[in-house]
Design an enzyme around this catalytic site. Structure first.
Site, PDB file in Angstrom:
ATOM      1  N   CYS A  84       0.836  -1.200   0.000  1.00 50.41           N
ATOM      2  CA  CYS A  84       0.000   0.000   0.000  1.00 50.41           C
ATOM      3  C   CYS A  84       0.874   1.254   0.000  1.00 50.41           C
ATOM      4  CB  CYS A  84      -1.006  -0.032   1.133  1.00 50.41           C
ATOM      5  SG  CYS A  84      -2.354   1.168   0.896  1.00 50.41           S
ATOM      6  N   HIS A 193      -3.809  -4.659  -0.538  1.00 52.81           N
ATOM      7  CA  HIS A 193      -3.427  -5.296   0.727  1.00 52.81           C
ATOM      8  C   HIS A 193      -3.538  -6.818   0.594  1.00 52.81           C
ATOM      9  CE1 HIS A 193      -3.219  -1.754   3.390  1.00 52.81           C
ATOM     10  NE2 HIS A 193      -4.149  -1.247   2.599  1.00 52.81           N
ATOM     11  N   GLU A 195      -2.663  -8.937   2.762  1.00 50.62           N
ATOM     12  CA  GLU A 195      -3.050  -9.472   4.077  1.00 50.62           C
ATOM     13  C   GLU A 195      -4.547  -9.353   4.325  1.00 50.62           C
ATOM     14  OE1 GLU A 195      -2.511  -5.100   4.975  1.00 50.62           O
ATOM     15  OE2 GLU A 195      -1.725  -6.591   3.571  1.00 50.62           O
TER      16      GLU A 195
END
EC number: 4.3.2.10
Length: 212
Positions: A84, A193, A195
């Site tokens: 990001c 992202h 994650e």
């Protein structure tokens, strides 16, 4: 049994540290979240997360000498992954509300506001990955990843020289095309992202770990 790769998630006051820690642990890494200079240098892989404003992230990064750590790792061909705003600060500069902030300068280019009817760009989006991508290996072209941002790199400016292979650049679109990921030798990064991208993000993280 293979030894888990040692990954440091750099703690410089910005980023989804705990969600990133959990995601890398699930992918099989031995994860540490720290701002320790030596640990960040010595890890098999360094992750530079980031959320919020470009200028604030750069200030936080410099406060822990993270920009120097990134530079030293890359000089030694040691892997770094930006996520990001952690990707954005790898570029030459960011422009927010008319304020220009110098980035790490690992890639030329300007991070600027996306020209889109709705901002932030928040939610799931497909990406267009180039042939030969390692990060997106095994993923369907229609796979969606989770984005949260209003700024991005709208033009890729790096021209490879003799003996240097061209980086692999992945694109996405929200109002305008923007860089969604870069694979440049030991330096890789994603605007989205991983994650927070479910199973697809887990595959991408596992693919990155396989390069360490």
């Amino acid at each position: 049994m293979a030894v888990a790769k040692r990954v440091v998630i750099l703690d410089y006051g910005s980023g989804n540290l705990r969600s990133a820690e959990r995601a890398f642990a699930r992918a099989g890494a031995d994860v540490t979240v720290t701002s320790d200079h030596d640990a960040a240098l010595e890890a098999d892989g360094l992750v530079v997360p980031g959320v919020g404003a470009f200028a604030a992230c750069m200030a936080g990064l410099k406060s822990v000498q993270g920009d120097r750590v990134v530079g030293r790792r890359l000089a030694a061909a040691r892997p770094v992954l930006g996520i990001c705003v952690g990707m954005q600060i790898l570029f030459e500069k960011g422009v927010e509300h008319g304020v220009r902030t110098q980035g790490c300068g690992e890639w030329p280019g300007v991070v600027q506001r996306l020209d889109a009817p709705v901002l932030p760009h928040m939610g799931w989006n497909t990406v267009s990955a180039p042939e030969g991508s390692v990060l997106f290996r095994g993923l369907d072209p229609e796979t969606r990843f989770y984005f949260v941002h209003s700024y991005g790199v709208r033009e890729w400016q790096l021209t490879p020289g003799p003996g240097f292979p061209a980086p692999l650049v992945t694109w996405a679109e929200h109002g305008v095309p923007f860089v969604a990921a870069v694979e440049n030798g030991p330096l890789m990064a994603t605007q989205f992202h991983p994650e927070k991208s479910g199973d697809a993000g887990a595959v991408l993280l596992s693919n990155w770990l396989s390069t360490l």
